[in-house]
Design a protein around this motif. Structure first.
Motif, mmCIF file in Angstrom:
data_model
loop_
_atom_site.group_PDB
_atom_site.id
_atom_site.type_symbol
_atom_site.label_atom_id
_atom_site.label_comp_id
_atom_site.label_asym_id
_atom_site.label_seq_id
_atom_site.Cartn_x
_atom_site.Cartn_y
_atom_site.Cartn_z
ATOM 1 N N ASN A 164 1.119 8.151 -2.391
ATOM 2 C CA ASN A 164 2.169 8.758 -1.577
ATOM 3 C C ASN A 164 2.034 8.200 -0.158
ATOM 4 O O ASN A 164 1.281 8.725 0.658
ATOM 5 C CB ASN A 164 2.029 10.280 -1.585
ATOM 6 N N SER B 57 5.147 5.208 -4.596
ATOM 7 C CA SER B 57 5.646 4.633 -3.343
ATOM 8 C C SER B 57 6.186 3.248 -3.637
ATOM 9 O O SER B 57 5.551 2.468 -4.350
ATOM 10 C CB SER B 57 4.520 4.565 -2.308
ATOM 11 N N ALA C 144 3.632 -1.546 -1.037
ATOM 12 C CA ALA C 144 3.890 -0.603 -2.122
ATOM 13 C C ALA C 144 4.458 -1.351 -3.336
ATOM 14 O O ALA C 144 4.576 -2.584 -3.330
ATOM 15 C CB ALA C 144 4.863 0.469 -1.639
ATOM 16 N N PRO D 204 9.134 8.184 -1.110
ATOM 17 C CA PRO D 204 8.508 8.000 -2.421
ATOM 18 C C PRO D 204 9.154 8.920 -3.463
ATOM 19 O O PRO D 204 9.752 9.951 -3.118
ATOM 20 C CB PRO D 204 7.046 8.399 -2.177
ATOM 21 N N SER E 88 6.390 0.309 2.818
ATOM 22 C CA SER E 88 6.750 1.320 1.834
ATOM 23 C C SER E 88 7.945 2.100 2.349
ATOM 24 O O SER E 88 8.028 2.409 3.540
ATOM 25 C CB SER E 88 5.565 2.268 1.605
#
Length: 282
Positions: free
Chosen positions: A258, A185, A152, A215, A211
């Motif tokens: 996401n 993210s 991410a 988010p 990640s």
């Protein structure tokens, strides 16, 4: 930076892209942890590969360039060619190697939440780069271990992308890109580096999203930047203006991703930074 697990066996770790932002910090971290780190530069050879137990493949030209024909070719070929050469050499080794090969969360579609098992992919340029990148990594033979890490947006207080996306804040205003509702993210540099060590210590294989569990949207990211850099104002930049300046690459900031690193959590990894708030990483 630290991890709850620590290997006592002397491990030799090869790193492509070792001079980049992530690679340089990762190399320093691993050396402090008493691993032997081998920088695999452009002309890396079979002997260097033979000596490694783990190889972390971070090589690839920056995507922060104009996406004209030449720029796209450089972004794609820098990843494909290095990974192809790497897997061929690893497959020639007598000793098994754990390859941790980079990809990105840009592979995923933009309209849903994705975990590590998701196969709902996007059709844009970056997604196609990721697909071809991962295909080359998957040419590894079965006696080796492959982990593909989909990374991410990497945030760090002292470098990387954060100072770049906060340039306007230093002039007095933070920016919301387009509608501002697009998900962002992210992962802190500290968690990213700890997660890579966690992966090879615990021999986690397959696809792993790097990640954070939480988010944010672009509005919240703008408020975080405003607070961090003491910017008096927040300004919204319309989507049409961003598209006119950035062209096709505007998809990076306007569409969003996401993505959750579910596999890390299920395997016991503890994120140090789980929340991106107005006061920083928490």
């Amino acid at each position: 930076m630290g991890s709850n697990n620590r290997t006592k066996i002397k491990t030799t770790i090869g790193i492509t892209g070792s001079t980049g932002f992530i690679g340089s910090h990762l190399s320093e971290f691993l050396e402090r942890r008493s691993y032997k780190v081998v920088p695999l530069k452009r002309n890396f050879n079979q002997k260097q590969i033979n000596d490694c137990n783990v190889i972390i493949n971070l090589a690839g030209a920056s995507i922060n360039r104009r996406w004209n024909k030449r720029g796209k070719r450089l972004i794609l070929e820098s990843r494909i060619n290095t990974t192809r050469r790497l897997t061929k050499m690893i497959n020639k080794c007598n000793n098994p190697i754990h390859l941790i090969s980079t990809s990105a969360i840009g592979i995923y579609s933009k309209d849903k939440v994705h975990t590590d098992e998701s196969t709902d992919y996007d059709n844009g340029f970056l997604a196609e780069v990721c697909k071809q990148w991962e295909i080359e990594a998957k040419k590894l033979h079965n006696d080796n271990t492959l982990t593909i890490i989909r990374i991410a947006l990497v945030l760090d207080n002292h470098g990387g992308i954060l100072p770049k996306i906060a340039l306007s804040a230093k002039m007095g205003f933070a920016t919301i890109m387009g509608e501002g509702t697009q998900p962002v993210s992210w992962i802190s540099l500290e968690d990213l580096i700890n997660a890579i060590e966690f992966i090879f210590i615990n021999k986690i294989h397959g696809t792993v999203n790097l990640s954070s569990p939480n988010p944010v949207d672009n509005n919240k990211l703008a408020r975080f930047i405003k607070q961090k850099y003491n910017a008096p104002f927040i300004v919204r930049i319309p989507s049409f203006l961003i598209k006119s300046v950035l062209g096709e690459s505007s998809s990076i900031v306007l569409q969003g991703e996401n993505v959750i690193g579910q596999k890390l959590i299920e395997n016991g990894f503890a994120f140090t930074h789980r929340v991106l708030g107005p006061d920083g990483f928490k």
